[in-house]
Design an enzyme around this catalytic site. Structure first.
Site, PDB file in Angstrom:
ATOM      1  N   ARG A 187       0.824  -1.214   0.000  1.00 59.67           N
ATOM      2  CA  ARG A 187       0.000   0.000   0.000  1.00 59.67           C
ATOM      3  C   ARG A 187       0.860   1.269   0.000  1.00 59.67           C
ATOM      4  O   ARG A 187       0.450   2.314  -0.513  1.00 59.67           O
ATOM      5  CB  ARG A 187      -0.920  -0.016   1.228  1.00 59.67           C
ATOM      6  CG  ARG A 187      -2.000   1.084   1.245  1.00 59.67           C
ATOM      7  CD  ARG A 187      -2.967   0.836   2.404  1.00 59.67           C
ATOM      8  NE  ARG A 187      -4.136   1.704   2.359  1.00 59.67           N
ATOM      9  CZ  ARG A 187      -4.295   2.795   3.110  1.00 59.67           C
ATOM     10  NH1 ARG A 187      -3.352   3.137   3.978  1.00 59.67           N
ATOM     11  NH2 ARG A 187      -5.382   3.528   3.010  1.00 59.67           N
ATOM     12  N   ILE A 191      -6.911   8.363  -0.084  1.00 65.61           N
ATOM     13  CA  ILE A 191      -6.922   6.912  -0.171  1.00 65.61           C
ATOM     14  C   ILE A 191      -7.701   6.421   1.036  1.00 65.61           C
ATOM     15  O   ILE A 191      -7.460   6.853   2.168  1.00 65.61           O
ATOM     16  CB  ILE A 191      -5.483   6.328  -0.190  1.00 65.61           C
ATOM     17  CG1 ILE A 191      -5.509   4.792  -0.261  1.00 65.61           C
ATOM     18  CG2 ILE A 191      -4.664   6.793   0.985  1.00 65.61           C
ATOM     19  CD1 ILE A 191      -4.131   4.163  -0.417  1.00 65.61           C
ATOM     20  N   SER A 192      -8.685   5.559   0.800  1.00 68.95           N
ATOM     21  CA  SER A 192      -9.541   5.090   1.881  1.00 68.95           C
ATOM     22  C   SER A 192      -8.747   4.272   2.891  1.00 68.95           C
ATOM     23  O   SER A 192      -7.742   3.632   2.554  1.00 68.95           O
ATOM     24  CB  SER A 192     -10.682   4.228   1.328  1.00 68.95           C
ATOM     25  OG  SER A 192     -11.537   4.986   0.519  1.00 68.95           O
ATOM     26  N   GLN A 193      -9.224   4.263   4.132  1.00 72.65           N
ATOM     27  CA  GLN A 193      -8.571   3.468   5.166  1.00 72.65           C
ATOM     28  C   GLN A 193      -8.658   1.992   4.787  1.00 72.65           C
ATOM     29  O   GLN A 193      -9.586   1.554   4.100  1.00 72.65           O
ATOM     30  CB  GLN A 193      -9.237   3.703   6.515  1.00 72.65           C
ATOM     31  CG  GLN A 193     -10.661   3.194   6.628  1.00 72.65           C
ATOM     32  CD  GLN A 193     -11.380   3.727   7.846  1.00 72.65           C
ATOM     33  OE1 GLN A 193     -11.968   4.810   7.808  1.00 72.65           O
ATOM     34  NE2 GLN A 193     -11.348   2.958   8.918  1.00 72.65           N
TER      35      GLN A 193
END
Length: 223
Positions: free
Chosen positions: A43, A69-71
């Protein structure tokens, strides 16, 4: 990019990814396919170097252009809802490519991913990121996400990474019979957002409310 950077060191190392996976399991993510893919997908390469040490925290992070960016939990949860009870998916439409992390996860679970992004600089970054991982089954379109991508419809799955006030009609029309759409939606009464799972039947759309979320707004046009 050097192989060592893909593998990560310190706060971007495999050990840190393993801790993220343990946390996701504790948060209720049970699909072993998703846990394995997120364990092995770096990531940190999708995030600016200054923030890379925070890549595996359970938080959304900025990626520029007022986008995030989403968790990890949200990425895992939306993916799990999309592929639930399915051995595999052929074609997935993603609305909101962002930095490409969610795209990369989906590409390891489907035959083809078609990803639409309205911000060209972000799309270029995402393409570079996924090419580093040698993912060959992704196609990108620079366009208003509300139009979807009719050329390759219908889609078994549609995942939307921004919150509209109402579900775009084009996306509903491009969902296959039996297909599933995962979308955050703004609640008109109080402005909060909730994640929805929409299943298309022969005659209608079944809508399931999942949980509260917080996404960037769904904007029209392209830049």
């Amino acid at each position: 990019m050097m192989q060592s950077h893909l593998q990560g060191v310190g706060m971007t190392s495999q050990r840190t990814r393993d801790r993220m996976i343990h946390r996701l399991s504790e948060q209720g993510i049970t699909d072993e396919r998703i846990l394995h893919i997120m364990r092995t997908t770096p990531r940190h390469i999708f995030i600016d170097e200054a923030l890379a040490s925070r890549a595996y925290e359970d938080t959304a992070l900025p990626i520029g252009y007022n986008q995030t960016i989403s968790q990890p939990y949200i990425v895992a949860r939306m993916t799990e809802l999309l592929i639930e009870n399915k051995e595999s998916l052929s074609d997935i439409l993603e609305i909101g490519t962002g930095c490409g992390y969610q795209t990369a996860i989906l590409a390891q679970l489907a035959d083809n991913v078609y990803s639409v992004e309205r911000l060209l600089p972000l799309q270029k970054k995402a393409k570079a990121h996924t090419e580093l991982l040698k993912l060959k089954n992704i196609r990108y379109l620079h366009n208003d996400g509300g139009w979807g991508w009719e050329d390759y419809a219908p889609y078994e799955g549609i995942l939307v990474a921004a919150a509209p006030n109402e579900i775009p009609q084009a996306l509903l029309e491009q969902l296959a019979i039996g297909g599933v759409m995962i979308i955050p939606l703004v609640n008109q009464d109080d402005g909060t957002q909730s994640l929805k799972r929409i299943t298309r039947t022969e005659s209608s759309f079944q809508i399931q409310e999942v949980e509260p979320v917080s996404f960037v707004p769904f904007l029209t046009g392209k830049e």
